[in-house]
Design an enzyme around this catalytic site. Structure first.
Site, mmCIF file in Angstrom:
data_model
loop_
_atom_site.group_PDB
_atom_site.id
_atom_site.type_symbol
_atom_site.label_atom_id
_atom_site.label_comp_id
_atom_site.label_asym_id
_atom_site.label_seq_id
_atom_site.Cartn_x
_atom_site.Cartn_y
_atom_site.Cartn_z
ATOM 1 N N CYS A 65 -10.121 -75.791 59.799
ATOM 2 C CA CYS A 65 -11.521 -75.510 59.467
ATOM 3 C C CYS A 65 -12.225 -76.761 58.953
ATOM 4 O O CYS A 65 -11.744 -77.425 58.039
ATOM 5 C CB CYS A 65 -11.560 -74.410 58.403
ATOM 6 S SG CYS A 65 -13.207 -74.122 57.741
ATOM 7 N N CYS B 146 -8.084 -74.711 54.542
ATOM 8 C CA CYS B 146 -7.445 -74.256 55.794
ATOM 9 C C CYS B 146 -7.471 -75.405 56.801
ATOM 10 O O CYS B 146 -8.514 -76.068 56.955
ATOM 11 C CB CYS B 146 -8.173 -73.032 56.341
ATOM 12 S SG CYS B 146 -8.248 -71.683 55.141
ATOM 13 N N CYS C 188 -25.290 -65.519 60.370
ATOM 14 C CA CYS C 188 -24.103 -65.974 59.649
ATOM 15 C C CYS C 188 -24.567 -66.928 58.548
ATOM 16 O O CYS C 188 -25.328 -67.856 58.821
ATOM 17 C CB CYS C 188 -23.206 -66.684 60.667
ATOM 18 S SG CYS C 188 -21.778 -67.467 59.949
ATOM 19 N N CYS D 216 -15.657 -76.279 51.168
ATOM 20 C CA CYS D 216 -14.800 -75.170 50.728
ATOM 21 C C CYS D 216 -13.530 -75.736 50.105
ATOM 22 O O CYS D 216 -12.998 -76.748 50.553
ATOM 23 C CB CYS D 216 -14.433 -74.281 51.924
ATOM 24 S SG CYS D 216 -13.417 -72.854 51.462
ATOM 25 N N GLU E 97 -25.252 -74.799 56.627
ATOM 26 C CA GLU E 97 -25.718 -74.287 57.907
ATOM 27 C C GLU E 97 -25.759 -72.774 57.915
ATOM 28 O O GLU E 97 -25.029 -72.092 57.186
ATOM 29 C CB GLU E 97 -24.817 -74.800 59.022
ATOM 30 C CG GLU E 97 -23.368 -74.455 58.777
ATOM 31 C CD GLU E 97 -22.416 -75.289 59.625
ATOM 32 O OE1 GLU E 97 -22.713 -76.472 59.874
ATOM 33 O OE2 GLU E 97 -21.399 -74.737 60.030
ATOM 34 N N CYS F 134 -17.166 -73.061 62.040
ATOM 35 C CA CYS F 134 -17.493 -73.129 60.632
ATOM 36 C C CYS F 134 -17.605 -74.567 60.122
ATOM 37 O O CYS F 134 -16.659 -75.341 60.204
ATOM 38 C CB CYS F 134 -16.373 -72.401 59.903
ATOM 39 S SG CYS F 134 -16.431 -72.461 58.166
HETATM 40 N N1 SAH Z 1 -14.136 -68.584 53.988
HETATM 41 C C1 SAH Z 1 -14.271 -67.361 54.649
HETATM 42 C C2 SAH Z 1 -15.526 -67.239 55.485
HETATM 43 C C3 SAH Z 1 -15.962 -68.434 56.281
HETATM 44 S S1 SAH Z 1 -14.996 -68.920 57.637
HETATM 45 C C4 SAH Z 1 -13.052 -67.061 55.478
HETATM 46 O O1 SAH Z 1 -12.238 -67.931 55.668
HETATM 47 O O2 SAH Z 1 -12.917 -65.916 55.900
HETATM 48 C C5 SAH Z 1 -15.360 -67.700 58.888
HETATM 49 C C6 SAH Z 1 -14.252 -67.542 59.909
HETATM 50 O O3 SAH Z 1 -14.176 -68.671 60.785
HETATM 51 C C7 SAH Z 1 -12.896 -67.411 59.269
HETATM 52 O O4 SAH Z 1 -12.142 -66.385 59.875
HETATM 53 C C8 SAH Z 1 -12.279 -68.751 59.575
HETATM 54 O O5 SAH Z 1 -10.900 -68.707 59.510
HETATM 55 C C9 SAH Z 1 -12.838 -69.045 60.946
HETATM 56 N N2 SAH Z 1 -12.749 -70.445 61.338
HETATM 57 C C10 SAH Z 1 -12.916 -71.541 60.582
HETATM 58 N N3 SAH Z 1 -12.759 -72.660 61.317
HETATM 59 C C11 SAH Z 1 -12.503 -72.257 62.577
HETATM 60 C C12 SAH Z 1 -12.249 -72.931 63.789
HETATM 61 N N4 SAH Z 1 -12.217 -74.259 63.850
HETATM 62 N N5 SAH Z 1 -12.022 -72.188 64.894
HETATM 63 C C13 SAH Z 1 -12.058 -70.842 64.841
HETATM 64 N N6 SAH Z 1 -12.283 -70.142 63.720
HETATM 65 C C14 SAH Z 1 -12.499 -70.845 62.592
HETATM 66 FE FE1 SF4 Z 2 -12.712 -72.102 53.507
HETATM 67 FE FE2 SF4 Z 2 -12.726 -72.585 56.096
HETATM 68 FE FE3 SF4 Z 2 -10.573 -71.510 54.965
HETATM 69 FE FE4 SF4 Z 2 -12.817 -70.053 55.208
HETATM 70 S S1 SF4 Z 2 -11.547 -70.847 56.879
HETATM 71 S S2 SF4 Z 2 -11.489 -70.250 53.404
HETATM 72 S S3 SF4 Z 2 -14.361 -71.668 54.933
HETATM 73 S S4 SF4 Z 2 -11.385 -73.543 54.546
#
Ligand code: SAH
Ligand code: SF4
Length: 387
Positions: A153, A150, A139, A146, A95, A370
């Site tokens: 996410c 996390c 974006c 990934c 996306e 994300c």
């Molecule tokens: N992997 C990279 C970039 C993609 S995620 C990273 O982690 O920085 C982009 C941002 O969205 C990151 O700060 C991530 O922690 C945040 N993010 C992911 N899932 C989320 C969620 N469910 N609610 C709020 N922020 C989220």
């Molecule tokens: Fe990967 Fe999501 Fe963690 Fe970013 S926030 S590093 S996309 S698992």
């Protein structure tokens, strides 16, 4: 950058196209022309590159110049954020999101809030002549899923399916730019879609060179931000390769190792002390700041004690802090901090002298967290509540 035979056509630099041109009956001066067709004009059909010799157009067209990508879904939210779901040649879906700011008449845009001071000042000058232009932040994704895991996410829960190629990363911007409306202008690109950009370093770095190339889309490097969960060696590499000119955003989400490791397993490998050293060593140009992203997860990382720890942890670093109330995801029972909690957390940071914004959850109604859209309907492997 080394030219490798495996470099896909859309990822070639003008110089690489110049080396390649004779193999399709052209001359080296055609290199820049082809690159401009692809990246400046967004023409991905070689038969339409009218100033190239016909035989050359045919040879290029028969091999193809861009990877397959089809828009399979577009969702537009009430605030005009558009989320595009793209299906790639192998069926994988990724996306990309177009996030319009507000025109100057309507007040500052989120992109402006995110921009560093010097870029914002530059905007002021340009805006005198372009009052009705709406600046768009795009974006983009760097991986399908990934590997970082996390817990809040959707991409992390899905796991890594594959890396994207540099051509697939750049193509998202070409597709997004082609969908802008006449009053819109692409201003910022943020690597904050699916995937960890620095886990796919080579492709990310090449895509950065493509997007900022003056003969292509020509984005200013200060308007391009790479967001990372904190891969320390690659942060150093990014700083070295681009002289610190690419914007850096760090997904911090906690101010002590115990909490951070629970939310972000990568913290075991690169704990906070090591990460902070990497940030201090990043060759940031003067007046620029590192963006700290802090997703507020109810009951996990959102107390006043944690805000105070964050104040201490970031002391002395040139940062601005974005607080993001967590977007709920299907695969987890975790949820956002309530608005009162967000305001108190923000106040502690502001009172300590930090620039700290609460990022509006734009495009919430279209699944803007994300990885959410690409994963619609995909069942998570495991449900992971945090202990
Ligand atoms: N992997 C990279 C970039 C993609 S995620 C990273 O982690 O920085 C982009 C941002 O969205 C990151 O700060 C991530 O922690 C945040 N993010 C992911 N899932 C989320 C969620 N469910 N609610 C709020 N922020 C989220
Ligand atoms: Fe990967 Fe999501 Fe963690 Fe970013 S926030 S590093 S996309 S698992």
């Amino acid at each position: 950058m080394q030219s490798r035979p495996s470099t896909p056509p859309l990822a070639r630099t003008p110089e690489e196209w110049a080396t390649y041109a004779p193999s399709v009956g052209g001359r080296s001066f055609h290199g820049k022309q082809i690159f401009r067709w692809l990246h400046a004009r967004g023409v991905l059909d070689a038969s339409k590159m009218t100033d190239l010799p016909i035989a050359m157009r045919e040879a290029l067209a028969s091999g193809g110049v861009a990877p397959a990508a089809e828009i399979v879904l577009e969702r537009r939210s009430l605030d005009d954020t558009r989320k595009l779901l793209l299906r790639l040649g192998d069926g994988a879906t990724i996306e990309t999101v177009l996030i319009p700011g507000v025109s100057k008449r309507g007040g500052p845009s989120p992109a402006e809030l995110d921009a560093d001071a010097s870029a914002a000042a530059e905007d002021e000058d340009e805006d005198a002549a372009t009052l009705d232009v709406v600046r768009v932040t795009q974006c983009i994704s760097t991986q399908v899923g990934c590997a970082m895991g996390c817990v809040f996410c959707a991409s992390g829960v899905a796991g890594l399916k594959r890396h994207l190629g540099p051509d697939e990363i750049a193509l998202q911007v070409l597709i997004g730019r082609a969908r802008l409306e006449p009053h819109e202008q692409l201003r910022n690109v943020v690597y904050m879609g699916m995937g960890e950009p620095l886990h796919n370093y080579e492709a990310t770095a090449r895509s950065l060179r493509l997007l900022t190339h003056p003969d292509g889309i020509g984005l200013s490097s200060r308007r391009v931000t790479v967001s990372t969960s904190g891969l320390v060696p690659e942060i150093a590499r990014l700083g070295e390769d681009f002289g610190g000119n690419i914007g850096l955003a760090i997904s911090l989400h906690a101010a002590d190792d115990e909490t951070r490791t629970k939310l972000m397993p990568i913290n075991k490998k690169y704990p906070l002390a090591v990460l902070m050293d990497a940030l201090r060593a990043y060759p940031l140009p003067r007046r620029r700041r590192i963006t700290i992203e802090y997703t507020l997860v109810a009951g996990q990382n959102d107390t006043s004690t944690e805000a105070k720890k964050l104040v201490k942890l970031l002391r002395g670093l040139p940062v601005k802090i974005n607080l993001i109330p967590m977007n709920p995801i299907e695969a987890s029972t975790l949820g956002p901090t309530d608005s009162g909690g967000v305001a108190s957390f923000q106040k502690i940071l502001i009172d300590a002298g930090y620039s700290c914004f609460v990022r509006k959850r734009r495009g919430d109604d279209v699944g803007a967290a994300c990885g959410q859209l690409a994963l619609l309907g995909a069942k998570p492997k495991v449900r992971r509540p945090v202990a």
